[in-house]
Motif scaffolding. Structure first.
Motif, PDB file in Angstrom:
ATOM      1  N   ARG A  17     -57.221  11.360  41.441  1.00 25.74           N
ATOM      2  CA  ARG A  17     -56.399  10.602  40.494  1.00 25.74           C
ATOM      3  C   ARG A  17     -55.420   9.739  41.293  1.00 25.74           C
ATOM      4  O   ARG A  17     -54.605  10.262  42.051  1.00 25.74           O
ATOM      5  CB  ARG A  17     -55.631  11.539  39.580  1.00 25.74           C
ATOM      6  CG  ARG A  17     -56.505  12.466  38.724  1.00 25.74           C
ATOM      7  CD  ARG A  17     -55.671  13.586  38.134  1.00 25.74           C
ATOM      8  NE  ARG A  17     -55.049  14.372  39.193  1.00 25.74           N
ATOM      9  CZ  ARG A  17     -53.976  15.160  39.009  1.00 25.74           C
ATOM     10  NH1 ARG A  17     -53.405  15.244  37.827  1.00 25.74           N
ATOM     11  NH2 ARG A  17     -53.488  15.848  40.017  1.00 25.74           N
ATOM     12  N   VAL A  19     -52.549   6.609  41.272  1.00 27.95           N
ATOM     13  CA  VAL A  19     -51.650   5.771  40.490  1.00 27.95           C
ATOM     14  C   VAL A  19     -51.347   4.508  41.293  1.00 27.95           C
ATOM     15  O   VAL A  19     -50.955   4.573  42.458  1.00 27.95           O
ATOM     16  CB  VAL A  19     -50.358   6.522  40.093  1.00 27.95           C
ATOM     17  CG1 VAL A  19     -49.595   7.044  41.289  1.00 27.95           C
ATOM     18  CG2 VAL A  19     -49.467   5.637  39.235  1.00 27.95           C
ATOM     19  N   GLN A  42     -60.126   7.886  40.246  1.00 30.38           N
ATOM     20  CA  GLN A  42     -59.786   7.894  38.832  1.00 30.38           C
ATOM     21  C   GLN A  42     -58.371   7.323  38.683  1.00 30.38           C
ATOM     22  O   GLN A  42     -57.390   8.060  38.785  1.00 30.38           O
ATOM     23  CB  GLN A  42     -59.824   9.319  38.269  1.00 30.38           C
ATOM     24  CG  GLN A  42     -61.167  10.001  38.364  1.00 30.38           C
ATOM     25  CD  GLN A  42     -61.104  11.436  37.878  1.00 30.38           C
ATOM     26  OE1 GLN A  42     -60.374  11.774  36.959  1.00 30.38           O
ATOM     27  NE2 GLN A  42     -61.885  12.300  38.512  1.00 30.38           N
ATOM     28  N   VAL A  44     -54.949   6.390  37.215  1.00 28.10           N
ATOM     29  CA  VAL A  44     -54.189   6.936  36.093  1.00 28.10           C
ATOM     30  C   VAL A  44     -53.071   5.963  35.750  1.00 28.10           C
ATOM     31  O   VAL A  44     -52.498   5.309  36.621  1.00 28.10           O
ATOM     32  CB  VAL A  44     -53.623   8.336  36.406  1.00 28.10           C
ATOM     33  CG1 VAL A  44     -54.752   9.321  36.616  1.00 28.10           C
ATOM     34  CG2 VAL A  44     -52.723   8.307  37.634  1.00 28.10           C
ATOM     35  N   GLU A  87     -48.993  15.009  38.799  1.00 25.36           N
ATOM     36  CA  GLU A  87     -49.583  14.204  37.725  1.00 25.36           C
ATOM     37  C   GLU A  87     -50.574  13.168  38.264  1.00 25.36           C
ATOM     38  O   GLU A  87     -51.304  12.543  37.501  1.00 25.36           O
ATOM     39  CB  GLU A  87     -48.472  13.513  36.937  1.00 25.36           C
ATOM     40  CG  GLU A  87     -47.504  14.496  36.274  1.00 25.36           C
ATOM     41  CD  GLU A  87     -46.263  13.823  35.714  1.00 25.36           C
ATOM     42  OE1 GLU A  87     -45.383  14.556  35.226  1.00 25.36           O
ATOM     43  OE2 GLU A  87     -46.163  12.584  35.773  1.00 25.36           O
ATOM     44  N   ALA A  88     -50.562  12.970  39.559  1.00 27.30           N
ATOM     45  CA  ALA A  88     -51.517  12.109  40.261  1.00 27.30           C
ATOM     46  C   ALA A  88     -51.687  12.685  41.658  1.00 27.30           C
ATOM     47  O   ALA A  88     -50.822  13.436  42.139  1.00 27.30           O
ATOM     48  CB  ALA A  88     -51.034  10.669  40.316  1.00 27.30           C
ATOM     49  N   ASP A  89     -52.791  12.346  42.304  1.00 30.45           N
ATOM     50  CA  ASP A  89     -53.054  12.890  43.640  1.00 30.45           C
ATOM     51  C   ASP A  89     -52.505  12.017  44.755  1.00 30.45           C
ATOM     52  O   ASP A  89     -52.183  12.518  45.836  1.00 30.45           O
ATOM     53  CB  ASP A  89     -54.564  13.069  43.838  1.00 30.45           C
ATOM     54  CG  ASP A  89     -55.146  14.092  42.878  1.00 30.45           C
ATOM     55  OD1 ASP A  89     -54.547  15.177  42.740  1.00 30.45           O
ATOM     56  OD2 ASP A  89     -56.180  13.795  42.250  1.00 30.45           O
TER      57      ASP A  89
END
Length: 292
Positions: A17, A19, A42, A44, A87-89
């Motif tokens: 993930r 951002v 992915q 986000v 919330e994100a990687d």
């Protein structure tokens, strides 16, 4: 298979993930679409301010919750806090914001990894006949011996993950004992403390015959550590313009979670590739991640 091919394969397996907070920039918007289409990550959306983001700033910086909430109104800082809060990687930014701002945002919430006292950066330099790591071309202006040691050691770890091995050269205008001066002495001390080759001139670092003539190293360096930001930044930009080299990054080293700081001149292809490399590096070693 090139390092980039291997990184793309590893990124597809990871499915991280990511951002990218600078979506108003058309390059970032197009790169985001490419990441999804190519299955590299992915992306986000930038989340609303959350309790987890506030807690990250309170924990890392000892900030008052109300002050943390105000700071998180800034997209860059909120994106970094999303990574810290799980919330994100990873965060990929810098197409619009300066390197200093990206580092500040990451330091505020993500913080440095245990045992790391100095963040630094590297570029993955891609030439027709070789791929290399160059550091530090974006962060530390005039590192002292401690700084060069930290940069060289972090870059060696990055090279092992990306390239499979690390042959590190600490560059100077002097090779071995042929010259003297404050900058040479600083490089010499760092080389002695790390066991890496240096001080060594650029030609001797890359050319075996010249290295033998000058009596230092094997001329097979795949990691170049520059003595100052002046030298490193000028070198990588000249390589881009004169030889057509692709400079991916800068990738930030030393943070507790992965952070990629793009060049503000980055093209869409650069952003996609830099994101893939950042995601792949989350697995520790691209080579190991793709060998099984």
């Amino acid at each position: 298979m090139t390092v980039l091919d291997t990184a793309f394969e590893a990124a597809r397996r990871r499915g991280a993930r990511v951002v990218l907070p600078e979506q108003d920039d058309p390059r970032i918007a197009e790169a985001t679409e490419r990441l999804v289409t190519d299955g590299l990550a992915q992306p986000v959306d930038l989340a609303d301010v959350s309790d987890g983001q506030i807690a990250a700033l309170v924990t890392t910086r000892g900030m008052k919750p109300a002050m943390a909430e105000r700071l998180l109104r800034k997209p860059l800082y909120r994106a970094a806090a999303m990574v810290a809060a799980g919330e994100a990687d990873t965060i990929v930014a810098g197409a619009v914001n300066s390197t200093a701002e990206v580092i500040k945002a990451a330091a505020m919430s993500i913080g440095l990894a245990p045992g790391v006292s100095l963040p630094s950066s590297f570029f993955l330099m891609r030439f027709p006949d070789r791929e290399m790591i160059w550091a530090d071309c974006a962060v530390n202006t005039y590192p002292d011996a401690d700084g060069l040691v930290a940069i060289a050691q972090a870059s060696a770890q990055s090279a092992k993950a990306l390239l499979g091995s690390a042959q590190v050269a600490l560059l100077s205008f002097s090779t071995a004992t042929s010259g003297s001066g404050p900058s040479v002495d600083t490089v010499r001390e760092a080389a002695a403390r790390t066991g890496f080759t240096g001080p060594v001139q650029g030609d001797a670092a890359l050319n075996g015959a010249i290295a033998a003539q000058k009596g230092l190293g094997a001329g097979d360096a795949n990691v170049l550590v520059f003595p100052s930001l002046d030298a490193g930044n000028i070198a990588y930009k000249l390589a881009q313009e004169l030889s057509g080299a692709q400079a991916l990054g800068p990738f930030l080293q030393g943070f507790a979670k992965p952070v990629c700081d793009l060049s503000r001149g980055a093209r869409v292809d650069d952003i996609v590739a830099a994101t893939a490399v950042t995601v792949a590096l989350m697995q520790g070693s691209i080579m190991k991640a793709t060998s099984g």
